[in-house]
Design a protein around this motif. Structure first.
Motif, short mmCIF file in Angstrom:
data_model
loop_
_atom_site.label_atom_id
_atom_site.label_comp_id
_atom_site.label_asym_id
_atom_site.label_seq_id
_atom_site.Cartn_x
_atom_site.Cartn_y
_atom_site.Cartn_z
N ARG A 57 0.82 -1.22 0.00
CA ARG A 57 0.00 0.00 0.00
C ARG A 57 0.85 1.27 0.00
O ARG A 57 0.49 2.26 -0.64
N LYS A 60 2.12 1.73 -3.54
CA LYS A 60 1.02 2.09 -4.43
C LYS A 60 0.67 3.57 -4.27
O LYS A 60 0.52 4.29 -5.26
N SER A 64 1.19 6.67 -6.96
CA SER A 64 0.12 7.60 -7.34
C SER A 64 0.58 9.04 -7.15
O SER A 64 0.32 9.91 -7.99
N PHE A 79 5.25 1.50 -8.42
CA PHE A 79 4.20 0.55 -8.80
C PHE A 79 4.76 -0.84 -9.06
O PHE A 79 4.13 -1.84 -8.74
N ASP A 89 -3.48 -6.77 -7.52
CA ASP A 89 -4.11 -5.47 -7.33
C ASP A 89 -4.37 -4.84 -8.70
O ASP A 89 -3.45 -4.34 -9.34
N TYR A 91 -5.59 -2.06 -9.55
CA TYR A 91 -5.21 -0.65 -9.63
C TYR A 91 -3.77 -0.51 -10.10
O TYR A 91 -3.45 0.36 -10.91
N VAL A 92 -2.90 -1.36 -9.60
CA VAL A 92 -1.48 -1.29 -9.97
C VAL A 92 -1.30 -1.63 -11.44
O VAL A 92 -0.53 -0.97 -12.14
N VAL A 94 -3.49 -1.15 -13.85
CA VAL A 94 -3.99 0.00 -14.61
C VAL A 94 -2.97 1.13 -14.60
O VAL A 94 -2.67 1.73 -15.63
N ALA A 95 -2.43 1.43 -13.42
CA ALA A 95 -1.47 2.52 -13.30
C ALA A 95 -0.21 2.25 -14.12
O ALA A 95 0.28 3.13 -14.83
N GLU A 98 -0.99 2.60 -17.80
CA GLU A 98 -1.09 4.01 -18.15
C GLU A 98 0.29 4.64 -18.30
O GLU A 98 0.55 5.39 -19.26
N LEU A 116 -5.22 -7.76 -16.59
CA LEU A 116 -6.42 -7.13 -16.02
C LEU A 116 -7.68 -7.93 -16.33
O LEU A 116 -8.58 -8.00 -15.50
#
Length: 127
Positions: A57, A60, A64, A79, A89, A91-92, A94-95, A98, A116
């Motif tokens: 966390r 992460k 961000s 990340f 996770d 979110y990781v 996706v980040a 990106e 994903l």
């Protein structure tokens, strides 16, 4: 006067901080991040990552924060560390995807998008 190595200081700090206090510090870092106080958030996250380097966390949230600061190389490093610690996770993923797209490293983004898909049930996408 000789100062003890940083690892000894971290070990000593771990002996004095409870898990509740750790969680409060993590919450304070997230709150500082949300308030736009990135300097405070970064300082808290740095301390937390020293206290518990196995907590994804912190990495992460630091990733961000670095993304918002447009420090993409550092964001990607954080990340990647979060992904090493918690490979489940979304979110990781996706980040990271990106960041790879922003750096026009499209071929590196594809496996992240494929991974994903594993998080979703195909039945959720019926038309």
């Amino acid at each position: 006067m000789r100062h003890p190595p940083a690892t000894e200081l971290v070990d000593a700090a771990q002996a004095f901080i409870s898990s509740d206090e750790y969680e409060c510090m993590l919450y304070a870092a997230a709150e500082a991040y949300g308030d736009g106080d990135f300097e405070r958030a970064e300082a808290l996250l740095f301390g937390l990552s020293s206290l518990n380097p196995g907590d994804s966390r912190t990495y992460k949230l630091m990733g961000s924060l670095k993304m918002l600061q447009k420090r993409h190389v550092q964001a990607e490093e954080h990340f990647q560390r979060a992904l090493q610690l918690d490979g489940d996770d979304p979110y990781v993923f996706v980040a990271l995807a990106e960041l790879k797209l922003k750096a026009t490293r499209i071929q590196e983004a594809f496996p992240l998008f494929e991974r994903l898909v594993d998080f979703f049930d195909p039945a959720d996408f019926r038309i």
